[in-house]
Design a protein around this motif. Structure first.
Motif, PDB file in Angstrom:
ATOM      1  N   GLY A   1       0.827  -1.262  -0.028  1.00 52.69           N
ATOM      2  CA  GLY A   1       0.006   0.156   0.013  1.00 52.69           C
ATOM      3  C   GLY A   1       0.647   1.307  -0.170  1.00 52.69           C
ATOM      4  O   GLY A   1       0.276   2.401   0.029  1.00 52.69           O
ATOM      5  N   SER A   2       2.106   1.231   0.124  1.00 53.37           N
ATOM      6  CA  SER A   2       2.845   2.573   0.180  1.00 53.37           C
ATOM      7  C   SER A   2       2.907   3.030  -1.274  1.00 53.37           C
ATOM      8  O   SER A   2       2.966   1.987  -2.361  1.00 53.37           O
ATOM      9  CB  SER A   2       4.286   1.998   0.609  1.00 53.37           C
ATOM     10  OG  SER A   2       4.902   1.241   0.192  1.00 53.37           O
ATOM     11  N   SER A   3       3.223   4.364  -1.604  1.00 56.33           N
ATOM     12  CA  SER A   3       3.192   4.618  -2.839  1.00 56.33           C
ATOM     13  C   SER A   3       4.800   5.221  -2.969  1.00 56.33           C
ATOM     14  O   SER A   3       5.634   5.548  -2.444  1.00 56.33           O
ATOM     15  CB  SER A   3       2.313   5.887  -3.238  1.00 56.33           C
ATOM     16  OG  SER A   3       2.984   7.080  -2.382  1.00 56.33           O
ATOM     17  N   GLU A   4       5.093   5.345  -4.424  1.00 58.97           N
ATOM     18  CA  GLU A   4       6.447   5.947  -4.731  1.00 58.97           C
ATOM     19  C   GLU A   4       6.662   7.351  -4.337  1.00 58.97           C
ATOM     20  O   GLU A   4       7.585   7.608  -3.826  1.00 58.97           O
ATOM     21  CB  GLU A   4       6.762   5.951  -6.350  1.00 58.97           C
ATOM     22  CG  GLU A   4       6.138   6.946  -7.152  1.00 58.97           C
ATOM     23  CD  GLU A   4       4.440   6.889  -7.204  1.00 58.97           C
ATOM     24  OE1 GLU A   4       3.994   7.979  -7.894  1.00 58.97           O
ATOM     25  OE2 GLU A   4       4.000   5.681  -6.997  1.00 58.97           O
ATOM     26  N   GLN A   5       5.532   7.879  -4.206  1.00 60.67           N
ATOM     27  CA  GLN A   5       5.541   9.138  -3.577  1.00 60.67           C
ATOM     28  C   GLN A   5       5.940   9.251  -2.134  1.00 60.67           C
ATOM     29  O   GLN A   5       6.857  10.279  -1.761  1.00 60.67           O
ATOM     30  CB  GLN A   5       4.273  10.233  -4.047  1.00 60.67           C
ATOM     31  CG  GLN A   5       4.507  11.571  -3.323  1.00 60.67           C
ATOM     32  CD  GLN A   5       3.502  12.639  -4.052  1.00 60.67           C
ATOM     33  OE1 GLN A   5       3.169  12.651  -5.095  1.00 60.67           O
ATOM     34  NE2 GLN A   5       2.431  12.925  -2.791  1.00 60.67           N
ATOM     35  N   ASP A   6       5.210   8.615  -1.179  1.00 61.38           N
ATOM     36  CA  ASP A   6       5.646   8.255   0.118  1.00 61.38           C
ATOM     37  C   ASP A   6       7.182   8.089   0.296  1.00 61.38           C
ATOM     38  O   ASP A   6       7.811   8.775   1.031  1.00 61.38           O
ATOM     39  CB  ASP A   6       4.879   6.936   0.559  1.00 61.38           C
ATOM     40  CG  ASP A   6       3.305   7.337   0.845  1.00 61.38           C
ATOM     41  OD1 ASP A   6       2.906   8.788   0.626  1.00 61.38           O
ATOM     42  OD2 ASP A   6       2.446   6.533   0.871  1.00 61.38           O
ATOM     43  N   TRP A   7       7.530   7.115  -0.554  1.00 65.65           N
ATOM     44  CA  TRP A   7       9.018   6.703  -0.433  1.00 65.65           C
ATOM     45  C   TRP A   7      10.167   7.918  -1.068  1.00 65.65           C
ATOM     46  O   TRP A   7      11.008   8.055  -0.364  1.00 65.65           O
ATOM     47  CB  TRP A   7       9.338   5.402  -1.018  1.00 65.65           C
ATOM     48  CG  TRP A   7       8.861   4.350  -0.076  1.00 65.65           C
ATOM     49  CD1 TRP A   7       7.600   3.648  -0.095  1.00 65.65           C
ATOM     50  CD2 TRP A   7       9.420   4.015   1.228  1.00 65.65           C
ATOM     51  NE1 TRP A   7       7.497   2.479   1.095  1.00 65.65           N
ATOM     52  CE2 TRP A   7       8.655   3.139   1.787  1.00 65.65           C
ATOM     53  CE3 TRP A   7      10.263   4.602   1.951  1.00 65.65           C
ATOM     54  CZ2 TRP A   7       8.820   2.506   2.993  1.00 65.65           C
ATOM     55  CZ3 TRP A   7      10.653   3.897   3.211  1.00 65.65           C
ATOM     56  CH2 TRP A   7       9.831   2.932   3.553  1.00 65.65           C
TER      57      TRP A   7
END
Length: 126
Positions: free
Chosen positions: A51-57
């Motif tokens: 559920g994590s996004s590239e933007q979060d990382w």
């Protein structure tokens, strides 16, 4: 159609990205192909999942001193290439003369597009 990508390029930086209320907007960004960007993207891809996004990382990793955010990242105003069509805040919404619209979080459908186009008085070549 007469805005060129080159007007945004700054050879001193590896990542050119816009800011929004969520700190950054990874809808559209420019990435120079070099050792820094390869390392950064590899790390992002290795962390994603559940559920994590590239933007979060992207945001989390730029907080890591190893990625030297100040030296490698240039933040541009959101209207540079991530204007929202549906947000009514002046600093985020599309204005005539902006380069690109980011239809963030919306499934594209022709009625939404036509509503947007009529409300913004934009002329398109089609």
């Amino acid at each position: 159609m007469d805005i060129q990508l080159e007007q945004f390029v700054d050879d001193r930086y590896s990542l050119l990205i816009t800011k929004d209320l969520n700190f950054m907007n990874a809808g559209v960004f420019m990435l120079k192909v070099n050792d820094w960007s390869r390392s950064y993207m590899r790390e992002i891809l290795s962390k994603m999942g559940n559920g994590s996004s590239e933007q979060d990382w992207m945001i989390k990793l730029l907080g890591d001193p190893n990625f030297e955010e100040q030296q490698h990242v240039k933040y541009l105003p959101q209207c540079s290439f991530n204007s929202y069509w549906h947000v009514k805040k002046l600093y985020e919404m599309y204005r005539p003369g902006d380069f690109m619209i980011h239809w963030a979080g919306h499934n594209f459908d022709i009625q939404s597009f036509n509503d947007w186009r009529m409300g913004r008085y934009i002329k398109l070549p089609f």
